[in-house]
Scaffold this active site. Structure first.
Site, PDB file in Angstrom:
ATOM      1  N   HIS A   1      -4.913   1.234   7.198  1.00  0.00           N
ATOM      2  CA  HIS A   1      -3.582   1.821   7.461  1.00  0.00           C
ATOM      3  C   HIS A   1      -3.356   3.018   6.523  1.00  0.00           C
ATOM      4  O   HIS A   1      -2.909   4.089   6.967  1.00  0.00           O
ATOM      5  CB  HIS A   1      -2.541   0.724   7.231  1.00  0.00           C
ATOM      6  CG  HIS A   1      -1.113   1.147   7.318  1.00  0.00           C
ATOM      7  ND1 HIS A   1      -0.249   0.665   8.277  1.00  0.00           N
ATOM      8  CD2 HIS A   1      -0.353   1.998   6.553  1.00  0.00           C
ATOM      9  CE1 HIS A   1       0.947   1.198   8.115  1.00  0.00           C
ATOM     10  NE2 HIS A   1       0.908   2.007   7.066  1.00  0.00           N
ATOM     11  N   GLU A   2      -3.699   2.833   5.219  1.00  0.00           N
ATOM     12  CA  GLU A   2      -3.473   3.927   4.249  1.00  0.00           C
ATOM     13  C   GLU A   2      -4.410   5.098   4.531  1.00  0.00           C
ATOM     14  O   GLU A   2      -4.013   6.268   4.420  1.00  0.00           O
ATOM     15  CB  GLU A   2      -3.664   3.426   2.812  1.00  0.00           C
ATOM     16  CG  GLU A   2      -2.768   2.273   2.392  1.00  0.00           C
ATOM     17  CD  GLU A   2      -1.306   2.465   2.728  1.00  0.00           C
ATOM     18  OE1 GLU A   2      -0.843   3.612   2.777  1.00  0.00           O
ATOM     19  OE2 GLU A   2      -0.620   1.453   2.970  1.00  0.00           O
TER      20      GLU A   2
ATOM     21  N   HIS B   1      -3.121   7.264   7.184  1.00  0.00           N
ATOM     22  CA  HIS B   1      -2.097   8.211   6.713  1.00  0.00           C
ATOM     23  C   HIS B   1      -2.751   9.524   6.254  1.00  0.00           C
ATOM     24  O   HIS B   1      -2.183  10.603   6.438  1.00  0.00           O
ATOM     25  CB  HIS B   1      -1.314   7.631   5.535  1.00  0.00           C
ATOM     26  CG  HIS B   1      -0.153   6.752   5.914  1.00  0.00           C
ATOM     27  ND1 HIS B   1       0.925   7.211   6.642  1.00  0.00           N
ATOM     28  CD2 HIS B   1       0.127   5.451   5.638  1.00  0.00           C
ATOM     29  CE1 HIS B   1       1.811   6.219   6.797  1.00  0.00           C
ATOM     30  NE2 HIS B   1       1.348   5.144   6.206  1.00  0.00           N
TER      31      HIS B   1
ATOM     32  N   CYS C   1       5.376  -0.256   7.754  1.00  0.00           N
ATOM     33  CA  CYS C   1       5.093   1.026   7.097  1.00  0.00           C
ATOM     34  C   CYS C   1       6.336   1.439   6.319  1.00  0.00           C
ATOM     35  O   CYS C   1       7.444   1.396   6.861  1.00  0.00           O
ATOM     36  CB  CYS C   1       4.741   2.085   8.140  1.00  0.00           C
ATOM     37  SG  CYS C   1       4.324   3.686   7.416  1.00  0.00           S
ATOM     38  N   LEU C   2       6.129   1.837   5.064  1.00  0.00           N
ATOM     39  CA  LEU C   2       7.277   2.242   4.244  1.00  0.00           C
ATOM     40  C   LEU C   2       7.910   3.526   4.788  1.00  0.00           C
ATOM     41  O   LEU C   2       9.054   3.825   4.458  1.00  0.00           O
ATOM     42  CB  LEU C   2       6.841   2.429   2.783  1.00  0.00           C
ATOM     43  CG  LEU C   2       6.320   1.144   2.114  1.00  0.00           C
ATOM     44  CD1 LEU C   2       5.800   1.441   0.712  1.00  0.00           C
ATOM     45  CD2 LEU C   2       7.395   0.065   2.076  1.00  0.00           C
TER      46      LEU C   2
ATOM     47  N   GLY D   1       0.836  -1.190   0.000  1.00  0.00           N
ATOM     48  CA  GLY D   1       0.000   0.000   0.000  1.00  0.00           C
ATOM     49  C   GLY D   1       0.871   1.240   0.000  1.00  0.00           C
ATOM     50  O   GLY D   1       2.083   1.164   0.270  1.00  0.00           O
TER      51      GLY D   1
ATOM     52  N   GLN E   1       2.782  10.081   2.070  1.00  0.00           N
ATOM     53  CA  GLN E   1       4.097   9.421   2.178  1.00  0.00           C
ATOM     54  C   GLN E   1       5.042   9.845   1.046  1.00  0.00           C
ATOM     55  O   GLN E   1       6.247   9.608   1.141  1.00  0.00           O
ATOM     56  CB  GLN E   1       3.939   7.898   2.176  1.00  0.00           C
ATOM     57  CG  GLN E   1       3.284   7.360   3.427  1.00  0.00           C
ATOM     58  CD  GLN E   1       3.079   5.870   3.350  1.00  0.00           C
ATOM     59  OE1 GLN E   1       2.137   5.400   2.731  1.00  0.00           O
ATOM     60  NE2 GLN E   1       3.971   5.124   3.957  1.00  0.00           N
TER      61      GLN E   1
HETATM   62  O1  K1U Z   1       1.564   2.512   4.020  1.00  0.00           O
HETATM   63  C1  K1U Z   1       2.610   1.911   3.975  1.00  0.00           C
HETATM   64  O2  K1U Z   1       3.578   2.364   4.557  1.00  0.00           O
HETATM   65  C2  K1U Z   1       2.724   0.601   3.232  1.00  0.00           C
HETATM   66  C3  K1U Z   1       2.636  -0.615   4.148  1.00  0.00           C
HETATM   67  C4  K1U Z   1       1.195  -1.080   4.175  1.00  0.00           C
HETATM   68  C5  K1U Z   1       0.783  -2.103   5.204  1.00  0.00           C
HETATM   69  C6  K1U Z   1       1.536  -3.209   5.515  1.00  0.00           C
HETATM   70  C7  K1U Z   1       1.089  -4.139   6.436  1.00  0.00           C
HETATM   71  C8  K1U Z   1      -0.135  -3.977   7.046  1.00  0.00           C
HETATM   72  C9  K1U Z   1      -0.868  -2.855   6.768  1.00  0.00           C
HETATM   73  C10 K1U Z   1      -0.424  -1.932   5.840  1.00  0.00           C
HETATM   74  C11 K1U Z   1       3.565  -1.677   3.570  1.00  0.00           C
HETATM   75  O3  K1U Z   1       3.388  -2.129   2.482  1.00  0.00           O
HETATM   76  S1  K1U Z   1       4.888  -2.207   4.554  1.00  0.00           S
HETATM   77  C12 K1U Z   1       5.661  -3.469   3.565  1.00  0.00           C
HETATM   78  C13 K1U Z   1       4.907  -4.762   3.540  1.00  0.00           C
HETATM   79  O4  K1U Z   1       3.988  -4.972   4.304  1.00  0.00           O
HETATM   80  C14 K1U Z   1       5.256  -5.817   2.553  1.00  0.00           C
HETATM   81  C15 K1U Z   1       6.319  -5.675   1.726  1.00  0.00           C
HETATM   82  C16 K1U Z   1       6.617  -6.680   0.808  1.00  0.00           C
HETATM   83  C17 K1U Z   1       5.854  -7.804   0.733  1.00  0.00           C
HETATM   84  C18 K1U Z   1       4.788  -7.968   1.576  1.00  0.00           C
HETATM   85  C19 K1U Z   1       4.477  -6.959   2.486  1.00  0.00           C
HETATM   86 ZN    ZN Z   2       2.336   3.349   6.297  1.00  0.00          ZN
END
Ligand code: K1U
Ligand code: ZN
Length: 172
Positions: free
Chosen positions: A136-137, A140, A94-95, A46, A51
């Site tokens: 989660h998004e 943000h 979270c990225l 996401g 972000q």
């Molecule tokens: O919003 C963001 O920072 C993105 C975040 C979203 C998210 C992850 C987990 C639960 C709720 C919301 C991410 O994508 S973090 C990276 C991640 O979860 C992932 C990366 C590679 C493969 C699988 C998952």
């Molecule tokens: Zn996030």
């Protein structure tokens, strides 16, 4: 197509309440395509506009598993119109807080109303990972990070580590 730089916490741009999009035009579509490209490259499931330094209410998600066809969802002005009473606890990342993960409790199922990339109103019912990711998004867009759901102690440990990482990057 462009990769957009992702903002790391703590940063005041991640604490802003975003503003609604008035018209879904080609510029919005181009931006959402860049957001998806940035999310896939990260990699993530996401991404929200703040972000990448934009204050509009725009999110993208793709929770397809490895080996499955991509299932990108682009949402403009998303709103939760119904949430289940049943809650799920799942680990989130979270990225904007790379390498930090914590369990977060949220409604397990939600109904989301939004405008798609053509400006058409849509409503979807989401459960599982898509429900967690979309919530989660959407957080943000209100300036809320998943660490805001943790105890002050856990939140401060993560934010202190992020500050230290920023100082190290600046010194390098
Ligand atoms: O919003 C963001 O920072 C993105 C975040 C979203 C998210 C992850 C987990 C639960 C709720 C919301 C991410 O994508 S973090 C990276 C991640 O979860 C992932 C990366 C590679 C493969 C699988 C998952
Ligand atoms: Zn996030």
């Amino acid at each position: 197509m462009a990769l957009l730089p992702i903002i790391y916490a703590p940063d005041p741009r991640l604490k802003v309440k975003c503003r609604p999009v008035e018209t879904v035009d080609q510029a919005v579509r181009d931006f959402m395509r860049d957001m998806l490209e940035t999310m896939y490259a990260a990699p993530g499931i996401g991404l929200s506009a703040p972000q990448v330094g934009d204050t509009r209410r725009i999110i993208v998600c793709d929770v397809a598993r490895e080996g499955e066809d991509p299932q990108p969802i682009q949402m403009v002005n998303p709103e939760i119109v119904w949430s289940s009473d049943e809650v799920h606890i799942a680990e989130e990342g979270c990225l904007s807080l790379p390498d930090h993960f914590a369990e977060v409790e949220r409604p397990g199922d939600v109904r989301i109303r939004y405008l798609d990339e053509n400006g058409e109103a849509q409503e979807i019912e989401a459960g599982g990972l898509l429900a967690a990711c979309a919530q989660h998004e959407m957080d943000h867009l209100e300036g809320i990070l998943f660490v805001d759901y943790l105890s002050p102690l856990k939140r401060n440990i993560i934010l202190r580590k992020m500050k230290k990482l920023k100082r190290q990057k600046e010194a390098a």
